[in-house]
Design an enzyme around this catalytic site. Sequence first.
Site, PDB file in Angstrom:
ATOM      1  N   TYR A   1      15.168  21.320 -20.477  1.00  0.00           N
ATOM      2  CA  TYR A   1      14.926  21.908 -19.158  1.00  0.00           C
ATOM      3  C   TYR A   1      15.950  21.491 -18.111  1.00  0.00           C
ATOM      4  O   TYR A   1      15.838  21.880 -16.954  1.00  0.00           O
ATOM      5  CB  TYR A   1      13.513  21.533 -18.672  1.00  0.00           C
ATOM      6  CG  TYR A   1      12.439  22.087 -19.573  1.00  0.00           C
ATOM      7  CD1 TYR A   1      12.051  23.421 -19.476  1.00  0.00           C
ATOM      8  CD2 TYR A   1      11.842  21.295 -20.538  1.00  0.00           C
ATOM      9  CE1 TYR A   1      11.083  23.944 -20.311  1.00  0.00           C
ATOM     10  CE2 TYR A   1      10.865  21.807 -21.389  1.00  0.00           C
ATOM     11  CZ  TYR A   1      10.493  23.131 -21.266  1.00  0.00           C
ATOM     12  OH  TYR A   1       9.535  23.656 -22.102  1.00  0.00           O
TER      13      TYR A   1
ATOM     14  N   HIS B   1      13.782  26.386 -12.673  1.00  0.00           N
ATOM     15  CA  HIS B   1      12.448  25.845 -12.390  1.00  0.00           C
ATOM     16  C   HIS B   1      12.522  24.379 -11.956  1.00  0.00           C
ATOM     17  O   HIS B   1      11.579  23.852 -11.377  1.00  0.00           O
ATOM     18  CB  HIS B   1      11.581  25.974 -13.658  1.00  0.00           C
ATOM     19  CG  HIS B   1      10.132  26.249 -13.393  1.00  0.00           C
ATOM     20  ND1 HIS B   1       9.662  26.702 -12.183  1.00  0.00           N
ATOM     21  CD2 HIS B   1       9.037  26.134 -14.199  1.00  0.00           C
ATOM     22  CE1 HIS B   1       8.331  26.859 -12.267  1.00  0.00           C
ATOM     23  NE2 HIS B   1       7.939  26.516 -13.469  1.00  0.00           N
TER      24      HIS B   1
ATOM     25  N   PHE C   1       4.677  17.597 -17.706  1.00  0.00           N
ATOM     26  CA  PHE C   1       5.201  18.960 -17.595  1.00  0.00           C
ATOM     27  C   PHE C   1       4.730  19.575 -16.285  1.00  0.00           C
ATOM     28  O   PHE C   1       3.809  19.083 -15.630  1.00  0.00           O
ATOM     29  CB  PHE C   1       4.847  19.786 -18.831  1.00  0.00           C
ATOM     30  CG  PHE C   1       5.778  19.496 -19.964  1.00  0.00           C
ATOM     31  CD1 PHE C   1       6.983  20.168 -20.068  1.00  0.00           C
ATOM     32  CD2 PHE C   1       5.492  18.497 -20.878  1.00  0.00           C
ATOM     33  CE1 PHE C   1       7.882  19.865 -21.081  1.00  0.00           C
ATOM     34  CE2 PHE C   1       6.378  18.184 -21.891  1.00  0.00           C
ATOM     35  CZ  PHE C   1       7.578  18.878 -21.994  1.00  0.00           C
TER      36      PHE C   1
ATOM     37  N   ASN D   1       2.946  22.002 -15.293  1.00  0.00           N
ATOM     38  CA  ASN D   1       1.545  22.344 -15.030  1.00  0.00           C
ATOM     39  C   ASN D   1       0.624  21.126 -14.972  1.00  0.00           C
ATOM     40  O   ASN D   1      -0.571  21.263 -14.766  1.00  0.00           O
ATOM     41  CB  ASN D   1       1.037  23.356 -16.070  1.00  0.00           C
ATOM     42  CG  ASN D   1       1.133  22.839 -17.487  1.00  0.00           C
ATOM     43  OD1 ASN D   1       1.646  21.742 -17.715  1.00  0.00           O
ATOM     44  ND2 ASN D   1       0.658  23.601 -18.443  1.00  0.00           N
TER      45      ASN D   1
ATOM     46  N   ASP E   1      11.017  25.244  -6.742  1.00  0.00           N
ATOM     47  CA  ASP E   1      11.757  26.495  -6.826  1.00  0.00           C
ATOM     48  C   ASP E   1      10.901  27.627  -6.254  1.00  0.00           C
ATOM     49  O   ASP E   1       9.682  27.614  -6.372  1.00  0.00           O
ATOM     50  CB  ASP E   1      12.141  26.792  -8.279  1.00  0.00           C
ATOM     51  CG  ASP E   1      10.939  26.818  -9.206  1.00  0.00           C
ATOM     52  OD1 ASP E   1      10.155  25.837  -9.207  1.00  0.00           O
ATOM     53  OD2 ASP E   1      10.741  27.820  -9.913  1.00  0.00           O
TER      54      ASP E   1
ATOM     55  N   ASN F   1       2.801  26.836 -11.042  1.00  0.00           N
ATOM     56  CA  ASN F   1       1.887  25.908 -11.728  1.00  0.00           C
ATOM     57  C   ASN F   1       1.973  24.474 -11.219  1.00  0.00           C
ATOM     58  O   ASN F   1       0.973  23.753 -11.218  1.00  0.00           O
ATOM     59  CB  ASN F   1       2.133  25.943 -13.239  1.00  0.00           C
ATOM     60  CG  ASN F   1       1.644  27.247 -13.849  1.00  0.00           C
ATOM     61  OD1 ASN F   1       0.715  27.861 -13.339  1.00  0.00           O
ATOM     62  ND2 ASN F   1       2.287  27.671 -14.919  1.00  0.00           N
TER      63      ASN F   1
END
Length: 196
Positions: A18, A23, A69, A71, A96, A117
Site C-alpha cells: 500500500y 488511499h 488496516f 477499516n 484522502d 472506512n
Amino acid sequence: MAQDIVMIVGLGNPGADYENTRHNAGALFVEALAREAGQTLRPEKKYHGLYARIHWQGLDLHLLNPSTFMNRSGTSVKALADFFKISPEQILIAHDELDLPPGTAKLKKGGGHGGHNGLRDSIAHLGTNAFQRLRLGIGHPGDSRKVTGFVLGRLGKQESEQLNAVFDEVIRVLPDAANGQLAAAMNRLHSFKPAP
C-alpha cells in the site's frame, strides 16, 4: 495557552503493498510532518500504530499512523487518545478525499464519513464525529465502480508532486489551526492553488 489540536492522525493501510497509494495520503502527510520536525514515526504496540511526539513551532503534538488496516483505524486512534486523555475535538485526522482535486486540501470540523472506512471506524470508536479533518484531494476516477482500484492505486509522479506541494502548505498553516486560528488557516489553505 491550550492547543486546539494536540494529536494528528494519518489514515492509510500498512505494508509495502500500500506504499504510496492514494488511499494513504493521510499517512504520507503525517510522515512529512514528522520529517519537518526532524522526527521519525516508530512502531508503538500499545497504540497499534507508528507514533512520534514532536515539539515543533511551539506546538506539542502526538503524531500517529495506525498500522491496523484502514477499516480498523479507530482502534489505534482511540488507544492513543485514551492514553493521553485527548478529547476528540483536539484530534485532527488527515485522510484522502475523492471529492477534491489533486493538489488541494481542506480543513473541516465534524461531518459524516462520506463512505471513508477509516473515518467511519474512527467515529465508531470515538463515539463522536466532532474531531477535525484534513481532507487531502486525490480526485475521482469518474466512475463509482472504479473507486476501489483508484484509491488503492499508486500515486503518479505528478500526483506525488501535487500532494507534496499541498503538504508544504498545510504545514505552513498548521500552527494557526492548532492554536485556535482555524478560520485564518482555512482561508489560506482553501485558497491554495496547485501548480499546473
